[in-house]
Scaffold this active site. Structure first.
Site, short mmCIF file in Angstrom:
data_model
loop_
_atom_site.label_atom_id
_atom_site.label_comp_id
_atom_site.label_asym_id
_atom_site.label_seq_id
_atom_site.Cartn_x
_atom_site.Cartn_y
_atom_site.Cartn_z
N TRP A 14 8.24 4.82 25.22
CA TRP A 14 9.12 4.19 26.22
C TRP A 14 8.46 4.11 27.60
O TRP A 14 9.01 3.48 28.49
CB TRP A 14 10.44 4.96 26.30
CG TRP A 14 11.40 4.61 25.20
CD1 TRP A 14 11.12 3.94 24.04
CD2 TRP A 14 12.80 4.91 25.16
NE1 TRP A 14 12.25 3.80 23.28
CE2 TRP A 14 13.30 4.39 23.94
CE3 TRP A 14 13.68 5.57 26.01
CZ2 TRP A 14 14.65 4.50 23.57
CZ3 TRP A 14 15.03 5.69 25.65
CH2 TRP A 14 15.50 5.15 24.44
N LYS A 15 7.35 4.80 27.78
CA LYS A 15 6.65 4.81 29.09
C LYS A 15 7.63 5.24 30.19
O LYS A 15 8.49 6.06 29.94
CB LYS A 15 6.05 3.43 29.37
CG LYS A 15 5.26 2.87 28.19
CD LYS A 15 4.44 1.67 28.57
CE LYS A 15 3.80 1.07 27.33
NZ LYS A 15 2.72 0.16 27.63
N HIS A 99 -3.20 8.12 26.66
CA HIS A 99 -2.81 6.71 26.70
C HIS A 99 -3.65 6.00 27.77
O HIS A 99 -3.96 6.58 28.81
CB HIS A 99 -1.31 6.59 27.01
CG HIS A 99 -0.81 5.19 26.81
ND1 HIS A 99 -1.03 4.19 27.72
CD2 HIS A 99 -0.12 4.63 25.79
CE1 HIS A 99 -0.49 3.07 27.27
NE2 HIS A 99 0.07 3.30 26.09
N GLU A 101 -2.96 3.96 29.94
CA GLU A 101 -2.34 3.92 31.28
C GLU A 101 -2.58 5.23 32.02
O GLU A 101 -2.73 5.25 33.24
CB GLU A 101 -0.84 3.59 31.15
CG GLU A 101 -0.65 2.12 30.77
CD GLU A 101 0.61 1.81 29.99
OE1 GLU A 101 1.51 2.67 29.93
OE2 GLU A 101 0.68 0.69 29.44
N GLU A 169 -5.56 1.56 20.44
CA GLU A 169 -4.84 0.61 21.29
C GLU A 169 -5.84 -0.14 22.18
O GLU A 169 -6.24 0.38 23.23
CB GLU A 169 -3.84 1.34 22.17
CG GLU A 169 -2.80 2.13 21.41
CD GLU A 169 -1.54 2.34 22.23
OE1 GLU A 169 -0.49 1.86 21.80
OE2 GLU A 169 -1.62 2.95 23.30
N GLY A 175 0.91 -4.63 26.16
CA GLY A 175 1.86 -5.30 27.04
C GLY A 175 1.49 -6.73 27.40
O GLY A 175 2.06 -7.32 28.31
N SER A 215 1.10 -4.73 21.66
CA SER A 215 1.91 -5.94 21.42
C SER A 215 2.40 -6.08 19.98
O SER A 215 2.47 -7.19 19.44
CB SER A 215 1.15 -7.19 21.86
OG SER A 215 0.91 -7.16 23.26
N GLY A 237 6.70 -1.92 24.58
CA GLY A 237 7.84 -2.77 24.98
C GLY A 237 8.88 -2.98 23.89
O GLY A 237 10.09 -2.90 24.15
#
Ligand code: PEP
Length: 254
Positions: A14-15, A99, A101, A169, A175, A215, A237
């Protein structure tokens, strides 16, 4: 196709999304899965603030829960950080580490990711170790080298098929709505399986789940999940809405 020791996993990340109101999505997902027997494990990794209430909500449902990150120390002067032991206490059974990010926003190196994965193991959590190349690295033909380096640096001693999951990933697919071709996914996943053998041994490498992330949507899940050596999905997402996440599970595993 190697048969991993565990069923595939559909994990939602869910980030930094979700407040208490978002628990209605997990409620809905539980209802949608009620009476169904997907051929995969299902997990949601919400922000830290939702771990306790979501853990209570999920109870003994088939949906497992994980954290999105952890510190490598069990406690101490690390303002704003969360220890793996704290995550375990909420009822979570896993924790994402490394991750892209976090690697980009917080400068996390492979060494840090490895320490975080080891902390997850120490706390009894399955570490979901994320790796993946940037678009510049792919275009320079360096994808497999980058993957090898990240794997060797990020998977700690003591990792095995029970306590570790790898998530491939590609950074450029996260995203963006862009996904690699099934051939590109197959190439990288086979490479990961081969490299893992040198890190955790042949038997554990064969048994370890390797997720694809970037994605994944209901419309492409069946095709991506059917690729050799793909043992599930890490979904960003499309995991925020119960209908979309269920759509992925339904397309690939029901
Ligand atoms: C992710 O961040 O782990 C991810 C795969 O995101 P998305 O599905 O939104 O591309």
């Amino acid at each position: 196709m190697p048969k991993t020791k565990f069923p595939p996993l559909a994990a939602g990340n869910w980030k930094m999304n979700g407040t208490l109101a978002s628990l209605k999505e997990t409620e809905k997902l539980m209802r949608m899965l009620d009476g169904k027997s997907p051929a995969c494990d299902v997990m949601i990794c919400p922000p830290f603030t939702l771990l306790f209430p979501m853990g209570e909500q999920l109870g003994d449902s088939i949906i497992a829960m994980g954290g999105e990150d952890c510190h490598w120390e069990p406690c101490g002067a690390h303002t704003g950080d969360i220890a793996a032991e704290m995550i375990a206490e909420t009822g979570a059974s896993a924790c994402i580490v490394g991750h892209s990010e976090r690697r980009a926003d917080h400068g996390e190196t492979d060494e840090i990711v490895s320490k975080k994965a080891a902390a997850a193991h120490r706390a009894g959590l399955t570490a979901i170790v994320c790796i993946g190349e940037t678009i510049e690295e792919r275009e320079a033909g360096r994808t497999l080298d980058v993957i090898s380096t990240q794997l060797k640096g990020s998977v700690p001693d003591g990792s095995n098929a029970a306590n570790t999951i790898i998530a491939y990933e590609p950074v450029w697919a996260i995203g963006t709505g862009h996904t690699p071709t099934t051939e590109q996914v197959a190439e990288v996943h086979a490479h990961i399986r081969k490299e893992l053998a040198g890190i955790v041994g042949e038997e554990e490498a064969q048994g370890m789940r390797i997720l694809y992330g970037g994605s994944v949507k209901p419309g492409n899940a069946a095709q991506l999940m059917a690729v050799e050596n793909v043992n599930g999905a890490l979904v960003g997402g499309a995991s925020l809405k119960a209908e979309d996440f269920f759509g992925i599970i339904e397309a690939a595993y029901l």
